[in-house]
Design an enzyme around this catalytic site. Structure first.
Site, mmCIF file in Angstrom:
data_model
loop_
_atom_site.group_PDB
_atom_site.id
_atom_site.type_symbol
_atom_site.label_atom_id
_atom_site.label_comp_id
_atom_site.label_asym_id
_atom_site.label_seq_id
_atom_site.Cartn_x
_atom_site.Cartn_y
_atom_site.Cartn_z
ATOM 1 N N SER A 22 -60.252 -43.034 -64.072
ATOM 2 C CA SER A 22 -60.008 -44.394 -63.626
ATOM 3 C C SER A 22 -59.834 -44.442 -62.113
ATOM 4 O O SER A 22 -59.429 -43.472 -61.473
ATOM 5 C CB SER A 22 -58.749 -44.934 -64.300
ATOM 6 O OG SER A 22 -58.653 -46.323 -64.164
ATOM 7 N N CYS A 25 -55.905 -45.796 -56.218
ATOM 8 C CA CYS A 25 -55.767 -45.839 -54.770
ATOM 9 C C CYS A 25 -55.093 -44.577 -54.244
ATOM 10 O O CYS A 25 -54.125 -44.099 -54.821
ATOM 11 C CB CYS A 25 -54.956 -47.056 -54.348
ATOM 12 S SG CYS A 25 -55.802 -48.626 -54.614
ATOM 13 N N GLN A 104 -65.793 -48.407 -57.627
ATOM 14 C CA GLN A 104 -65.192 -49.691 -57.966
ATOM 15 C C GLN A 104 -65.167 -50.562 -56.715
ATOM 16 O O GLN A 104 -64.546 -50.200 -55.722
ATOM 17 C CB GLN A 104 -63.768 -49.516 -58.495
ATOM 18 C CG GLN A 104 -63.142 -50.826 -58.975
ATOM 19 C CD GLN A 104 -61.687 -50.660 -59.375
ATOM 20 O OE1 GLN A 104 -60.798 -50.800 -58.532
ATOM 21 N NE2 GLN A 104 -61.438 -50.374 -60.640
ATOM 22 N N TYR A 188 -56.207 -58.440 -58.385
ATOM 23 C CA TYR A 188 -57.148 -58.524 -57.267
ATOM 24 C C TYR A 188 -57.804 -59.905 -57.287
ATOM 25 O O TYR A 188 -57.580 -60.713 -58.174
ATOM 26 C CB TYR A 188 -58.184 -57.408 -57.368
ATOM 27 C CG TYR A 188 -57.704 -56.061 -56.855
ATOM 28 C CD1 TYR A 188 -58.175 -55.538 -55.657
ATOM 29 C CD2 TYR A 188 -56.774 -55.312 -57.575
ATOM 30 C CE1 TYR A 188 -57.736 -54.308 -55.184
ATOM 31 C CE2 TYR A 188 -56.324 -54.088 -57.113
ATOM 32 C CZ TYR A 188 -56.812 -53.585 -55.917
ATOM 33 O OH TYR A 188 -56.363 -52.369 -55.450
ATOM 34 N N ARG A 236 -64.131 -54.466 -64.704
ATOM 35 C CA ARG A 236 -62.746 -54.159 -65.072
ATOM 36 C C ARG A 236 -61.960 -55.454 -65.185
ATOM 37 O O ARG A 236 -62.007 -56.305 -64.292
ATOM 38 C CB ARG A 236 -62.074 -53.231 -64.060
ATOM 39 C CG ARG A 236 -60.612 -52.958 -64.438
ATOM 40 C CD ARG A 236 -60.019 -51.753 -63.753
ATOM 41 N NE ARG A 236 -59.552 -50.788 -64.749
ATOM 42 C CZ ARG A 236 -58.621 -49.862 -64.513
ATOM 43 N NH1 ARG A 236 -58.074 -49.741 -63.330
ATOM 44 N NH2 ARG A 236 -58.246 -49.039 -65.470
ATOM 45 N N ARG A 337 -53.138 -41.363 -64.260
ATOM 46 C CA ARG A 337 -52.107 -40.433 -63.784
ATOM 47 C C ARG A 337 -52.188 -39.067 -64.454
ATOM 48 O O ARG A 337 -51.835 -38.055 -63.854
ATOM 49 C CB ARG A 337 -50.719 -41.043 -63.995
ATOM 50 C CG ARG A 337 -50.440 -42.226 -63.074
ATOM 51 C CD ARG A 337 -49.070 -42.825 -63.334
ATOM 52 N NE ARG A 337 -48.783 -43.932 -62.439
ATOM 53 C CZ ARG A 337 -49.132 -45.188 -62.668
ATOM 54 N NH1 ARG A 337 -49.793 -45.495 -63.772
ATOM 55 N NH2 ARG A 337 -48.827 -46.145 -61.809
#
Length: 368
Positions: A22, A25, A104, A188, A236, A337
């Site tokens: 995924s 940032c 992305q 976003y 997404r 993560r």
């Protein structure tokens, strides 16, 4: 039967397995100067490690389509030639490991202009502070009480941003990417238009479901027009703002029903797969988290809209990921993560489950 280790065909691509990374940032690009938004050695090492670890598809962090589209001054961007050239090094290495390189494309909208998370908790940059700028949004509604009030976008500026997404997609192709994902989630800009919580417009870009989804459709159409027919486009989405799902919250937001309805429309616009996440548009929304807590939303899209999906959300165990695929809840899993904790998660899962992922030849031939 499909498993984590079954190749996945999309248009002309065959992604070698269903274990995907995924977008996350890293806040590690230069904030100004000639190298603003340019991938660094950190980005190369970060992404290359997961490719060497057997990940089938890797998505870059949310990569801004313009300077103002960054969420922080330290984000990646793809609005100029310097950025394109730096990305080529990364995509070439990923391809050498049989990993598909995806990007992305993002515009942070009203969420923009924050510090790195490890600096003062990622506080909002004040107007006039170094590296700050004025965020924009569908309406002049700040993201939080501490956020700068964004400028409400004019129709003309909306059109410009649509073209910035298209130009970014063209540059992404030049940079060697084979999948482009449009960021319509996590608060976003596109998500801000979708949700009645953040979109209070009264023109053709607000109000009804049709109006609030107009900007998203225009971005998708603009990207699809310039993106090769034989390469896939992902979208997404945050399946819910977690407002309607909470009986104690009477605020109106984007819902899971809205997501299913929108997913039914996207294939006609050339979208091949929906990356289903949740939340991040309403700072104080009550989110019920737990292992795989977002997977049911992906399953709904796959079942009710008939659209291919990737599932996310606290997917950490190999057996858990395998069950999501074998039971038909999703076509792929996107790890976040967990891949930060273990770049070689795919190889470990293959060992645990008796599957197979690519191992670098250097490792196969290594001698003590």
């Amino acid at each position: 039967m499909n498993t984590l280790f079954t190749p996945y065909p999309l248009r002309s691509l065959t992604i070698p397995n269903r274990i995907w990374m995924s977008a996350m940032c890293q806040y590690s690009a230069a904030p100004d100067g000639e190298q603003v938004g340019v991938p660094t050695d950190w980005h190369f090492a970060h992404l290359a490690a997961r490719a060497a670890g057997g990940t089938g598809l890797i998505l870059t962090e949310g990569t801004a389509v313009s300077l103002e589209g960054r969420i922080s001054p330290y984000d990646l961007g793809i609005w100029n030639r310097t950025q394109v050239d730096a990305f080529r090094r990364i995509t070439a290495f990923l391809k050498s490991q049989s990993t598909v390189a995806g990007i992305q494309l993002a515009h942070a909208g009203r969420k923009a202009c924050v510090e790195r998370p490890w600096v003062d908790g990622g506080r909002r940059l004040a107007p006039g502070e170094p590296h700050s700028w004025t965020p924009v949004g569908p309406s002049a509604i700040p993201f939080s009480d501490s956020s700068t009030v964004p400028e409400a976008l004019t129709r003309a500026r909306i059109g410009e941003i649509v073209q910035e997404f298209a130009a970014a997609a063209e540059r992404a192709l030049e940079a060697g990417f084979e999948v482009v994902e449009i960021q319509g989630a996590h608060g976003y800009l596109i998500h801000q238009f979708l949700s009645p919580f953040s979109n209070h417009r009264t023109d053709e870009y607000g109000g009804s479901f049709e109006g609030r989804t107009r900007f998203a459709r225009e971005v998708v159409d603009a990207v699809r027009r310039v993106w090769p027919e034989d390469l896939p486009v992902f979208f997404r989405i945050s399946a819910t703002d977690w407002l309607t799902e909470n009986p104690d919250d009477d605020r109106e937001g984007w819902t899971a029903d809205d997501t299913v309805r929108f997913a039914k429309e996207l294939p006609a616009h050339g979208v091949d797969l929906m990356d289903v996440s949740t939340g991040a548009n309403v700072p104080d929304a009550k989110i019920v988290r737990g292992p795989g807590y977002q997977v049911p939303f992906a399953k709904r899209v796959r079942t009710e809209a008939g659209m291919p999906v990737a599932a996310v959300g606290l997917i950490t165990q190999a057996g858990q990921a395998q069950e999501i695929i074998t039971s038909g809840k999703a076509d792929a899993v996107l790890l976040a993560r967990e891949l930060l904790r273990d770049p070689y998660w795919a190889r470990r899962a293959a060992t645990e489950l008796g599957g197979e992922v690519r191992t670098p030849v250097q490792y196969n031939r290594a001698r003590p």
